[in-house]
Each structure stands twice: as C-alpha cells, then as structure tokens.
Design a protein around this motif. Structure first.
Motif, PDB file in Angstrom:
ATOM      1  N   TRP A   1     -11.715   2.035   0.821  1.00  0.00           N
ATOM      2  CA  TRP A   1     -10.691   2.397   1.785  1.00  0.00           C
ATOM      3  C   TRP A   1     -10.047   1.128   2.347  1.00  0.00           C
ATOM      4  O   TRP A   1     -10.715   0.169   2.688  1.00  0.00           O
ATOM      5  CB  TRP A   1     -11.294   3.174   2.946  1.00  0.00           C
ATOM      6  CG  TRP A   1     -11.948   4.468   2.597  1.00  0.00           C
ATOM      7  CD1 TRP A   1     -13.227   4.641   2.153  1.00  0.00           C
ATOM      8  CD2 TRP A   1     -11.366   5.776   2.672  1.00  0.00           C
ATOM      9  NE1 TRP A   1     -13.479   5.982   1.960  1.00  0.00           N
ATOM     10  CE2 TRP A   1     -12.357   6.694   2.275  1.00  0.00           C
ATOM     11  CE3 TRP A   1     -10.107   6.256   3.056  1.00  0.00           C
ATOM     12  CZ2 TRP A   1     -12.126   8.068   2.232  1.00  0.00           C
ATOM     13  CZ3 TRP A   1      -9.871   7.608   3.024  1.00  0.00           C
ATOM     14  CH2 TRP A   1     -10.868   8.514   2.611  1.00  0.00           C
TER      15      TRP A   1
ATOM     16  N   ASP B   1      -4.281   4.195   2.922  1.00  0.00           N
ATOM     17  CA  ASP B   1      -3.988   5.254   3.879  1.00  0.00           C
ATOM     18  C   ASP B   1      -3.388   4.598   5.117  1.00  0.00           C
ATOM     19  O   ASP B   1      -3.647   3.414   5.395  1.00  0.00           O
ATOM     20  CB  ASP B   1      -5.265   6.001   4.286  1.00  0.00           C
ATOM     21  CG  ASP B   1      -6.001   6.604   3.114  1.00  0.00           C
ATOM     22  OD1 ASP B   1      -5.874   7.814   2.894  1.00  0.00           O
ATOM     23  OD2 ASP B   1      -6.728   5.841   2.414  1.00  0.00           O
TER      24      ASP B   1
ATOM     25  N   LEU C   1     -16.331   6.158   7.341  1.00  0.00           N
ATOM     26  CA  LEU C   1     -15.882   5.828   5.986  1.00  0.00           C
ATOM     27  C   LEU C   1     -16.869   4.934   5.243  1.00  0.00           C
ATOM     28  O   LEU C   1     -16.802   4.832   4.007  1.00  0.00           O
ATOM     29  CB  LEU C   1     -14.520   5.129   6.043  1.00  0.00           C
ATOM     30  CG  LEU C   1     -13.354   5.932   6.626  1.00  0.00           C
ATOM     31  CD1 LEU C   1     -12.093   5.075   6.653  1.00  0.00           C
ATOM     32  CD2 LEU C   1     -13.120   7.202   5.829  1.00  0.00           C
TER      33      LEU C   1
ATOM     34  N   ARG D   1     -13.772   6.447  -1.874  1.00  0.00           N
ATOM     35  CA  ARG D   1     -12.479   7.071  -1.675  1.00  0.00           C
ATOM     36  C   ARG D   1     -12.016   7.755  -2.957  1.00  0.00           C
ATOM     37  O   ARG D   1     -12.060   7.180  -4.030  1.00  0.00           O
ATOM     38  CB  ARG D   1     -11.432   6.044  -1.240  1.00  0.00           C
ATOM     39  CG  ARG D   1     -10.118   6.709  -0.816  1.00  0.00           C
ATOM     40  CD  ARG D   1      -9.005   5.710  -0.539  1.00  0.00           C
ATOM     41  NE  ARG D   1      -7.824   6.409  -0.061  1.00  0.00           N
ATOM     42  CZ  ARG D   1      -6.964   7.047  -0.838  1.00  0.00           C
ATOM     43  NH1 ARG D   1      -7.152   7.072  -2.163  1.00  0.00           N
ATOM     44  NH2 ARG D   1      -5.916   7.677  -0.332  1.00  0.00           N
TER      45      ARG D   1
ATOM     46  N   SER E   1      -6.421  11.956  -2.166  1.00  0.00           N
ATOM     47  CA  SER E   1      -6.345  12.915  -1.072  1.00  0.00           C
ATOM     48  C   SER E   1      -6.296  14.325  -1.651  1.00  0.00           C
ATOM     49  O   SER E   1      -5.738  14.546  -2.737  1.00  0.00           O
ATOM     50  CB  SER E   1      -5.099  12.662  -0.224  1.00  0.00           C
ATOM     51  OG  SER E   1      -3.926  12.863  -0.979  1.00  0.00           O
TER      52      SER E   1
END
Length: 292
Positions: free
Chosen positions: A4, A82, A247, A252, A255
């Motif tokens: 992330w 993100d 996280l 990751r 989405s």
C-alpha cells in the motif's frame, strides 16, 4: 514493506503529518503545472504514505485555485496506490455534529470555475462516477477513525460549492432539501480526477460547524471553524496511525470496484484522431491504457 502507498491530501488545518519514519520531501513536476506544495513521504510502520497539503503550507490557495489536476498527477507519479482526502466540512444535518467524521459516499458538484478532467479535445474519455469513492478504502479509513476515538458516520452526500464565501441561508436550506449531509469546497473535481487517474479515492470529512441553516444558531464564521478544526486535525493524525496498523501485513489487491482498471472502456477517441500533445500529458494518469 507493505504494497500500500497511501496518498493523503490534507485540507484546511492539516498542513503536515508528524511521526513519519524515513521522512523525506520531494518536488514533482507535472504537465498540469505545480502541485499545491512539496510532497512529504515516509512510513508509519511498514505502510508508506505520501502527504500533500491541498491549500499549500500556510494555506496560500483558495478552493478555486487549488491545482487539482497537478495534485492528482503528482500523487500518481509518486507511486500512490490509493488516495485519502481529509477535509473540513460543514454539517447540513443535526446528527452530524461538529467534531464528527463523515465517510462520504456521494457527491453533488456545484463548482463551476475549475478544470474538471485530464481529458479533452483530441483525447476524449468518460469514466463512471456512479459510485465515486472506493468502498474498501472508505471502510478502512472509517475503522481507523473510530479506533482514534472519533464518532464516525459511514455514509453521507457531500455538496461541493465553489466558495470561497460560505453559503447563504437560502442555499443552505436548498441543499438540505436535496438531502445533502455535508458541505465543502474542495472534494470536487478532486474525486473525479482521481477516478480518471485510476486511483481509489475516499473522503474523510471532518465536521467543523452547522453551516447556517439553524435559525437559532450563529452563522458559520472562520473563528468558530478554527476552534473545532484543531481538535479534528489531531484526531485525523491519530486516524492515519490506526490506518497504518490496519493495513500492516495485509497484501493489497485490486479494489473491489476495479477502479484501477476504469479506463479500460472509457477512451472514446479513435487512435488515429488522438492529439499527441495531450497524450504526452496523460503519461502518468492514463499511461497504462494508452501504451497498451
């Protein structure tokens, strides 16, 4: 190191984030001009963050003059996966009290003096904004805010106004009739541009006041906004630490809404009709599909 990379756009009152490990600053040049300020990079635990103050340090930029395209492009170039917007807002509902956080899930865009797309003549594209925020990131950020001790509302419609003036009472009454929940000046076109850049985006809206719809109350002013903003900013910084904990160690994936691939079917202009100058400017936000 976590996969992330969270871009954080800090709104009014949030101009820096302390506590980053391996802290560094970087200037990013974009084809859309200079971003609002230098980017600050660093880690909280094993999660990397990239912070950008929306109005610039010292709050130099009005909502209209924030370089929204440059900001999103810069975060994309910095490797963000993100983007979390942390924004001050006014409340249009009694139950959304000053000091509460609202995880916005819908927008009504009433801005009119801003560039709202990376695309244009010579490279036309249409992305869906039916569901404008990343459900996963919004859920995680809401969980983090709750862990930081904040009262969190898990949905809300954000009315984006041009500003820089606050609403008239008539406008505030109208927006309540439209069933809007909070009002602010900066999350549009930011959310639209993040979608065009295939960046999952979420808004953590920090309520500072009740706008001016409550007849028995004093109208909103900078003085009372600043008073609550300080405590909101402290809570937001705690929420970022809690988000890093959530996280940490979590791989990751794309989405659930596949925002990272939203341009697959959005480009309209035929390849032989595309403007090479505009294509060059789109190298970061749309390079994945334009180079395919």
């Amino acid at each position: 190191m976590s996969e992330w990379v969270i871009g954080v756009i800090g709104g009014s009152g949030l101009y820096d984030v302390e506590g980053f490990e391996d802290r560094d600053t970087m200037r990013v040049e974009t084809p859309w001009g200079e971003p609002s300020d230098e980017l600050t990079t660093g880690r909280i635990g094993d999660v990397r963050f990239v912070f950008l103050p929306r109005h610039g340090r010292g709050h130099r930029l009005t909502p209209t003059h924030v370089p929204y395209r440059a900001n999103i492009d810069a975060l994309k170039r910095a490797g963000c996966t993100d983007v979390l917007s942390i924004s001050a807002c006014g409340s249009l509902r009694e139950r959304y009290a000053p000091g509460d956080f609202v995880m916005v899930d819908q927008f009504i865009d009433r801005t009119f003096a801003r560039e709202k797309s990376f695309f244009g003549p010579g490279m036309v594209a249409h992305v869906s904004m039916a569901d404008p925020v990343c459900e996963r990131l919004s859920q995680l950020a809401g969980d983090a805010a709750e862990k930081a001790g904040v009262t969190v509302h898990r949905s809300g419609t954000y009315l984006a106004m041009e500003g820089p003036q606050f609403s008239s009472r008539a406008e505030s009454y109208l927006y309540r009739q439209w069933e809007c929940d909070v009002i602010g000046m900066t999350n549009m076109p930011e959310a639209k541009l993040a979608r065009e850049a295939e960046l999952p985006y979420a808004t953590m809206a920090m309520v500072t006041d009740y706008d001016c719809w409550r007849d028995a109350s004093e109208a909103v002013s900078v003085a009372n906004v600043l008073e609550i903003m300080q405590s909101n900013t402290t809570a937001a910084k705690k929420a970022l630490t809690e988000l890093a904990k959530l996280l940490s160690g979590v791989s990751r994936t794309l989405s659930p809404q596949a925002i990272e691939r939203c341009l697959d079917y959005a480009l309209i202009t035929a390849p032989d009709a595309r403007d090479p100058n505009l294509l060059a400017k789109l190298d970061a936000v749309a390079g994945r599909v334009l180079k395919a």
